[in-house]
Design a protein around this motif. Structure first.
Motif, short mmCIF file in Angstrom:
data_model
loop_
_atom_site.label_atom_id
_atom_site.label_comp_id
_atom_site.label_asym_id
_atom_site.label_seq_id
_atom_site.Cartn_x
_atom_site.Cartn_y
_atom_site.Cartn_z
N ASP A 96 -26.09 -9.31 -111.56
CA ASP A 96 -26.02 -9.37 -110.11
C ASP A 96 -26.15 -7.94 -109.60
OD1 ASP A 96 -25.50 -10.17 -107.42
OD2 ASP A 96 -24.12 -11.72 -108.11
N ARG A 97 -25.82 -7.72 -108.37
CA ARG A 97 -26.00 -6.39 -107.78
C ARG A 97 -25.13 -5.34 -108.46
NH1 ARG A 97 -26.03 -4.67 -101.68
NH2 ARG A 97 -26.64 -2.51 -102.04
N LEU A 98 -25.72 -4.35 -109.06
CA LEU A 98 -25.08 -3.20 -109.70
C LEU A 98 -24.22 -3.52 -110.92
CD1 LEU A 98 -23.91 -1.31 -106.46
CD2 LEU A 98 -25.99 -0.90 -107.77
N VAL B 3 -14.67 -10.20 -113.30
CA VAL B 3 -14.84 -9.11 -114.27
C VAL B 3 -16.25 -8.59 -114.11
CG1 VAL B 3 -14.76 -8.48 -116.72
CG2 VAL B 3 -13.25 -10.29 -115.88
N ILE B 4 -16.39 -7.26 -114.02
CA ILE B 4 -17.72 -6.67 -113.94
C ILE B 4 -17.93 -5.63 -115.04
CG2 ILE B 4 -17.91 -7.07 -111.45
CD1 ILE B 4 -17.63 -3.97 -111.08
N LYS B 5 -19.20 -5.52 -115.43
CA LYS B 5 -19.66 -4.46 -116.31
C LYS B 5 -20.77 -3.75 -115.52
CE LYS B 5 -20.93 -7.04 -119.80
NZ LYS B 5 -21.38 -7.46 -121.15
N PRO B 6 -20.47 -2.58 -114.94
CA PRO B 6 -21.46 -1.89 -114.11
C PRO B 6 -22.77 -1.61 -114.86
CG PRO B 6 -19.30 -0.92 -113.78
CD PRO B 6 -19.19 -1.87 -114.96
N THR B 7 -23.88 -1.79 -114.17
CA THR B 7 -25.19 -1.48 -114.75
C THR B 7 -25.70 -0.12 -114.26
OG1 THR B 7 -26.26 -2.72 -112.97
CG2 THR B 7 -25.86 -3.89 -115.05
N THR B 8 -24.82 0.63 -113.63
CA THR B 8 -25.17 1.92 -113.03
C THR B 8 -25.07 3.08 -114.02
OG1 THR B 8 -22.85 2.10 -112.38
CG2 THR B 8 -24.39 1.26 -110.73
N PHE B 9 -24.75 2.79 -115.27
CA PHE B 9 -24.39 3.78 -116.27
C PHE B 9 -23.05 4.40 -115.90
CE2 PHE B 9 -28.83 3.31 -117.38
CZ PHE B 9 -28.75 3.25 -118.77
N LEU C 149 -21.97 6.63 -112.74
CA LEU C 149 -22.02 6.07 -111.38
C LEU C 149 -21.23 4.76 -111.30
CD1 LEU C 149 -25.80 6.73 -110.57
CD2 LEU C 149 -23.82 8.04 -109.78
N SER C 150 -20.24 4.62 -112.16
CA SER C 150 -19.43 3.38 -112.21
C SER C 150 -18.77 3.06 -110.87
CB SER C 150 -18.33 3.50 -113.27
OG SER C 150 -18.90 3.68 -114.54
N GLY C 151 -18.40 4.08 -110.12
CA GLY C 151 -17.71 3.88 -108.85
C GLY C 151 -18.54 3.12 -107.83
N LYS C 152 -19.85 3.29 -107.91
CA LYS C 152 -20.75 2.62 -106.97
C LYS C 152 -20.62 1.10 -107.13
CE LYS C 152 -25.60 2.85 -105.57
NZ LYS C 152 -26.92 3.35 -105.90
N ALA C 153 -20.65 0.61 -108.36
CA ALA C 153 -20.52 -0.83 -108.63
C ALA C 153 -19.12 -1.32 -108.28
CB ALA C 153 -20.83 -1.12 -110.10
N LEU C 154 -18.10 -0.56 -108.67
CA LEU C 154 -16.72 -0.95 -108.38
C LEU C 154 -16.53 -1.09 -106.86
CD1 LEU C 154 -13.47 0.51 -109.85
CD2 LEU C 154 -13.75 0.26 -107.41
N LYS C 155 -16.98 -0.09 -106.11
CA LYS C 155 -16.79 -0.12 -104.66
C LYS C 155 -17.53 -1.30 -104.03
CE LYS C 155 -17.03 2.71 -100.51
NZ LYS C 155 -17.46 3.98 -99.94
N TYR C 156 -18.77 -1.52 -104.47
CA TYR C 156 -19.55 -2.63 -103.92
C TYR C 156 -18.81 -3.96 -104.13
CZ TYR C 156 -22.99 -6.27 -103.30
OH TYR C 156 -23.62 -7.42 -102.89
N TRP C 157 -18.37 -4.23 -105.37
CA TRP C 157 -17.74 -5.52 -105.67
C TRP C 157 -16.36 -5.64 -105.05
CZ3 TRP C 157 -20.18 -9.71 -106.79
CH2 TRP C 157 -21.50 -9.59 -107.26
N ALA C 158 -15.61 -4.56 -104.98
CA ALA C 158 -14.29 -4.60 -104.32
C ALA C 158 -14.47 -4.94 -102.84
CB ALA C 158 -13.57 -3.28 -104.49
N ASN C 159 -15.46 -4.34 -102.19
CA ASN C 159 -15.74 -4.62 -100.78
C ASN C 159 -16.26 -6.04 -100.60
OD1 ASN C 159 -14.92 -2.09 -99.95
ND2 ASN C 159 -16.99 -1.24 -99.91
N GLN C 160 -17.19 -6.43 -101.44
CA GLN C 160 -17.81 -7.75 -101.37
C GLN C 160 -16.75 -8.86 -101.49
OE1 GLN C 160 -20.96 -7.98 -100.72
NE2 GLN C 160 -21.47 -10.08 -101.17
#
Length: 186
Positions: free
Chosen positions: A41-43, A58-64, A67-78
């Motif tokens: 899914d997204r990030l 549960v997420i596994k960021p695809t941002t490497f 840049l893990s924070g980008k995926a965490l922030k997106y999903w926490a907000n979403q």
């Protein structure tokens, strides 16, 4: 009650079994044990399941890692999940191998994934499960160590440690940070 568990790691088969990917390994174990599977899914790779009346994503960021924070922030907000209901699972050089420690906040200690999460959240006050990988490397070889696979000796305990990390993660979601820390941190 909604929770977000973020397993840190790097995507790609060359990183799959490395020390730096322990967050992904724990995330995979959590999904498997709860009959869930990840979808892209997204990030991030994302899955969700219910546990003791809690909704857990549960997420596994695809941002490497960096840049893990980008995926965490997106999903926490979403998902509208506040920082105290987010658990980050991360490798930690400062803890000896076989040590698992949950904390409610703390510094990044040089970990680029945590640095980015702090920058994105503008805070270091978020729960994390630190998975000790030790510091058994020569001067200047830190990157090789964290991006290296667990040794044959380490692999003896690895499955048990992953299982216990998953157990601690579910405990965090069901009985909370303080009680989980009291029960598991030695």
């Amino acid at each position: 009650m909604k929770y977000l568990i973020v397993g840190l790691g790097n995507i790609g088969p060359e990183y799959a079994n490395t020390r730096h990917n322990i967050g992904f390994m724990v995330a995979d174990h959590l999904a498997k044990e709860n009959g869930a599977s990840f979808t892209m899914d997204r990030l991030a790779y994302v899955t969700d399941f219910k546990h003791k009346g809690r909704s857990i994503t549960v997420i596994k960021p695809t941002t490497f890692m960096n840049l893990s924070g980008k995926a965490l922030k997106y999903w926490a907000n979403q998902l509208k999940i506040k920082a105290e209901n987010i658990l980050v699972i991360v490798d930690d050089l400062a803890l000896p191998y076989t040590t698992l420690r949950m904390k409610g906040k703390g510094g990044a200690a040089g970990h680029n994934g945590l640095k980015d999460i702090e920058a994105q959240l503008q805070s270091s006050a978020y729960p994390r499960l630190r998975f000790g990988i030790g510091d058994n490397y020569s001067k200047g070889k830190q990157v090789d160590f964290v991006l290296g696979e667990f040794s044959e000796d380490e692999k003896i305990d690895l499955d048990t440690l992953i299982e216990k990390s998953a157990e601690m993660s579910l405990s965090f979601c069901s009985i909370g940070l303080a009680r989980t820390m009291n029960q598991y941190n030695k």
